[in-house]
Design an enzyme around this catalytic site. Structure first.
Site, PDB file in Angstrom:
ATOM      1  N   LYS A   1      37.809-115.630 -26.361  1.00 38.13           N
ATOM      2  CA  LYS A   1      37.050-114.967 -27.551  1.00 38.13           C
ATOM      3  C   LYS A   1      36.622-116.124 -28.275  1.00 38.13           C
ATOM      4  O   LYS A   1      35.513-116.352 -28.701  1.00 38.13           O
ATOM      5  CB  LYS A   1      38.052-114.414 -28.264  1.00 38.13           C
TER       6      LYS A   1
ATOM      7  N   GLU B   1      44.022-124.741 -23.346  1.00 42.19           N
ATOM      8  CA  GLU B   1      44.539-124.711 -21.961  1.00 42.19           C
ATOM      9  C   GLU B   1      43.297-124.007 -21.265  1.00 42.19           C
ATOM     10  O   GLU B   1      43.168-124.297 -20.257  1.00 42.19           O
ATOM     11  CB  GLU B   1      45.398-123.466 -22.019  1.00 42.19           C
TER      12      GLU B   1
ATOM     13  N   GLY C   1      41.849-110.470 -29.893  1.00 38.47           N
ATOM     14  CA  GLY C   1      42.094-110.970 -28.520  1.00 38.47           C
ATOM     15  C   GLY C   1      43.143-110.024 -27.689  1.00 38.47           C
ATOM     16  O   GLY C   1      42.787-109.767 -26.714  1.00 38.47           O
ATOM     17  N   ARG C   2      44.074-109.615 -28.414  1.00 37.22           N
ATOM     18  CA  ARG C   2      45.177-108.659 -27.686  1.00 37.22           C
ATOM     19  C   ARG C   2      44.462-107.222 -27.425  1.00 37.22           C
ATOM     20  O   ARG C   2      45.371-106.545 -26.789  1.00 37.22           O
ATOM     21  CB  ARG C   2      46.539-108.981 -28.190  1.00 37.22           C
TER      22      ARG C   2
ATOM     23  N   GLU D   1      52.986-110.235 -30.935  1.00 36.86           N
ATOM     24  CA  GLU D   1      51.779-110.981 -31.778  1.00 36.86           C
ATOM     25  C   GLU D   1      51.499-110.084 -32.881  1.00 36.86           C
ATOM     26  O   GLU D   1      50.987-110.669 -34.102  1.00 36.86           O
ATOM     27  CB  GLU D   1      50.654-111.427 -30.727  1.00 36.86           C
TER      28      GLU D   1
ATOM     29  N   HIS E   1      69.389-104.082 -11.096  1.00 37.72           N
ATOM     30  CA  HIS E   1      70.375-105.028 -10.436  1.00 37.72           C
ATOM     31  C   HIS E   1      70.364-106.117 -11.296  1.00 37.72           C
ATOM     32  O   HIS E   1      70.791-107.117 -10.436  1.00 37.72           O
ATOM     33  CB  HIS E   1      69.949-104.877  -9.002  1.00 37.72           C
TER      34      HIS E   1
ATOM     35  N   LYS F   1      49.935-125.317 -32.355  1.00 35.64           N
ATOM     36  CA  LYS F   1      48.760-125.627 -31.842  1.00 35.64           C
ATOM     37  C   LYS F   1      48.161-126.939 -32.822  1.00 35.64           C
ATOM     38  O   LYS F   1      47.769-128.026 -32.125  1.00 35.64           O
ATOM     39  CB  LYS F   1      47.481-124.537 -31.939  1.00 35.64           C
TER      40      LYS F   1
HETATM   41  O1  F6P Z   1      47.112-118.421 -29.547  1.00 38.58           O
HETATM   42  C1  F6P Z   1      46.964-116.969 -29.596  1.00 38.58           C
HETATM   43  C2  F6P Z   1      45.663-116.489 -29.293  1.00 38.58           C
HETATM   44  O2  F6P Z   1      44.940-116.906 -30.066  1.00 38.58           O
HETATM   45  C3  F6P Z   1      45.842-115.086 -28.863  1.00 38.58           C
HETATM   46  O3  F6P Z   1      45.587-114.192 -30.195  1.00 38.58           O
HETATM   47  C4  F6P Z   1      44.614-114.892 -28.047  1.00 38.58           C
HETATM   48  O4  F6P Z   1      44.611-113.650 -27.267  1.00 38.58           O
HETATM   49  C5  F6P Z   1      44.631-116.170 -27.153  1.00 38.58           C
HETATM   50  O5  F6P Z   1      45.066-116.966 -28.129  1.00 38.58           O
HETATM   51  C6  F6P Z   1      43.362-116.570 -26.491  1.00 38.58           C
HETATM   52  O6  F6P Z   1      42.416-116.846 -27.273  1.00 38.58           O
HETATM   53  P1  F6P Z   1      40.766-116.961 -26.992  1.00 38.58           P
HETATM   54  O7  F6P Z   1      40.565-115.749 -26.051  1.00 38.58           O
HETATM   55  O8  F6P Z   1      39.883-117.106 -28.059  1.00 38.58           O
HETATM   56  O9  F6P Z   1      40.856-118.073 -25.873  1.00 38.58           O
END
Ligand code: F6P
Length: 533
Positions: free
Chosen positions: A210, A216, A269-270, A355, A386, A498
């Site tokens: 987003k 990462e 995002g979620r 979250e 199990h 972060k």
């Molecule tokens: O760090 C958490 C977060 O902001 C989540 O809310 C989000 O889903 C994820 O990182 C990834 O964010 P992006 O889609 O901006 O890479």
């Protein structure tokens, strides 16, 4: 009620006394007895919507408890808040944003406006662009140097990974497009493992972010680009597409606007799988089935909007959750799919719930006095049996569980029947328990029972059913946020960690003489340096 602190308090606070008295009233009644007293308990305490049955009869509640909990919901202005969300009100107060993932699956033909603008035409245009692209990838019309695309790698993390990954896996039966892979963590072994399976000449990378700034994801995207360039030379632009709200950044990464699929700041995002973030799923199962997935979610939306609160699945889910979290102080909620393909559902739900509702400050800026979101965990049913069900049956922490069960599923009958009977046996054992007498006076074999669970039952996991289940949980979490008076749609709690990374990273390589903030971090860095020599 002139006291400002009272006005700012969630209505739930005012009901705690009444709810505690209710808990006391029920403390002498075992769920087993409630079933014995009322043969129609299941009929009264199960709700069906569009092929999905929700059985909540194995809970520590009766009609009176539910009526008080429903009173709390009404007094929390739940219906008004719900309508505000669906109509584009800015419920995400700390970011001044609307919360409109529901508009992404709005098939009503009605407009949805944000700041006076109908967002539906843009949603439809973006969906049509995704469909055109997915069709051309699936048919081979969009081909790469090596021909038809065989593999698609979704690079993203959090909401840009968990939903599409879980849904693609859950719907494997419907995957008739290229093979999907998901790359999230910044651990180099993840990319290494995936590229071993790939032919660079027929691989498409989808960079899903987003913000298009997530460290990462950007690192993985850069490394994927380097890998492609080393295999195919410089001209690899058409091997990449982007899913983002940040067009400037996608362009800087040299992904053309034509292959960039956008969405909007009012899609959290979620909650974003219903938007362009669902492209990998759409490529895997095809646009038609993706539409069924959206329609499943839409069916849950309509149910949430129209069913009376007492017959409303997400409302009941949320109220039971609050009952256990705030009145019984149960800190955990488990989710157990009796379906291997749904193995990632608990991981998806962890982000969605934790979250969203892992918050301590009320919308009114005050500290909450109520516990908020529970710890979510889970595992495929029989595997869990199990492993950790021992604690769920006999441990000192009571863990309300949600079970998922399909009546026919996709496998052979013998396996299916084993799954079904195991799931039913577990919910029954949790609820009934076994008395000392039944256990031949052996206290180790006693099960106190009275342990709550819900069961979702459907014929089998289809795009429609999965969409509906996911949307029920989205709404449950929204409702709980309303009851707790928190903002379920921001995530400031992920920021501090972060922010510290840029200060720590140089201590690893370029400036080893920099000193960390505290002796633990410094001690660990010293040990890392020693081990890296
Ligand atoms: O760090 C958490 C977060 O902001 C989540 O809310 C989000 O889903 C994820 O990182 C990834 O964010 P992006 O889609 O901006 O890479």
């Amino acid at each position: 009620m002139n006291d400002k602190t009272l006005i700012n308090r969630p209505a739930l606070v005012n009901y705690m006394e009444k709810l505690n008295a209710e808990k006391q009233r029920l403390s002498h009644q075992h769920i087993r007895e409630m079933f014995a007293d009322d043969p129609s308990r299941f009929d009264k305490m199960s709700i069906t919507n569009d092929g999905v049955l929700f059985d909540y009869s194995k809970n520590r509640v009766d009609a009176k408890t539910l009526s008080i909990l429903l009173e709390v919901a009404r007094d929390s202005d739940l219906e008004q808040m719900r309508d505000t969300m669906f109509s584009g009100g800015k419920l995400n107060t700390t970011e001044n944003r609307a919360v409109l993932h529901t508009a992404l699956r709005n098939f009503s033909g009605e407009p949805v406006t944000v700041d006076g603008k109908d967002v539906m035409p843009d949603i439809k245009a973006e969906l049509a662009k995704m469909e055109g692209f997915a069709n051309s990838v699936r048919s081979g019309q969009y081909h790469l140097t090596g021909g038809k695309i065989t593999d698609v790698v979704n690079i993203g993390i959090g909401g840009s990974d968990l939903g599409p990954r879980m849904a693609t896996q859950s719907l494997r039966e419907f995957n008739d497009g290229p093979k999907l892979h998901f790359l999230a963590n910044s651990d180099a072994t993840d990319l290494d493992d995936i590229i071993k399976l790939l032919d660079p000449a027929t691989t498409l990378f989808i960079v899903a972010s987003k913000s298009f700034t997530t460290a990462e994801t950007m690192l993985n995207a850069r490394n994927a680009k380097l890998w492609l360039e080393s295999a195919l030379g410089q001209d690899i632009g058409n091997h990449f597409c982007a899913l983002s709200t940040n067009l400037e950044a996608t362009q800087a990464f040299e992904i053309s606007n034509e292959r960039t699929f956008g969405f909007w700041d009012w899609v959290g995002g979620r909650f974003s799988i219903w938007s362009a973030i669902g492209l990998s799923l759409m490529i895997a199962i095809g646009p038609k089935r993706f539409e069924e997935f959206l329609k499943g979610a839409s069916s849950a939306d309509q149910h949430f909007l129209k069913a009376p609160l007492e017959e409303n699945i997400p409302v009941i889910m949320a109220l039971l959750g609050v009952w256990y979290r705030n009145v019984f102080n149960f800190p955990v909620q488990a989710v157990m799919p009796y379906d291997s393909r749904m193995a990632r559902f608990p991981a998806w739900l962890q982000q969605l719930d934790m979250e969203s509702n892992g918050k301590s400050v009320l919308k009114s800026n005050e500290q909450t006095t109520l516990d908020t979101g529970p710890i979510i965990f889970g595992e495929v049913g029989t595997n869990g049996q199990h492993a950790f069900y021992q604690l769920i049956h006999q441990g000192t922490t009571i863990i309300p569980c949600d079970f998922f069960l399909s009546a026919t599923g996709y496998g052979g009958k013998e396996n299916r029947n084993m799954l079904i009977s195991n799931c039913l046996a577990q919910t029954e054992a949790l609820m009934n328990g076994r008395t000392l007498e039944e256990a031949d006076n052996n206290p180790h074999r006693v099960f106190e029972g009275n342990r709550p669970s819900n069961t979702f039952l459907y014929q089998k996991v289809t795009p429609h059913v999965l969409g509906m289940l996911m949307a029920f949980y989205e709404h449950k979490i929204f409702i709980q946020g309303v009851l707790w008076g928190i903002n379920s749609f921001d995530q400031w709690g992920v920021e501090l960690g972060k922010e510290l990374v840029p200060a720590i990273e140089p201590m690893l390589e370029t400036n080893k003489d920099l000193k960390a903030e505290n002796s633990s971090t410094q001690g660990l860095l010293d040990a890392i340096h020693a081990m890296q020599k």
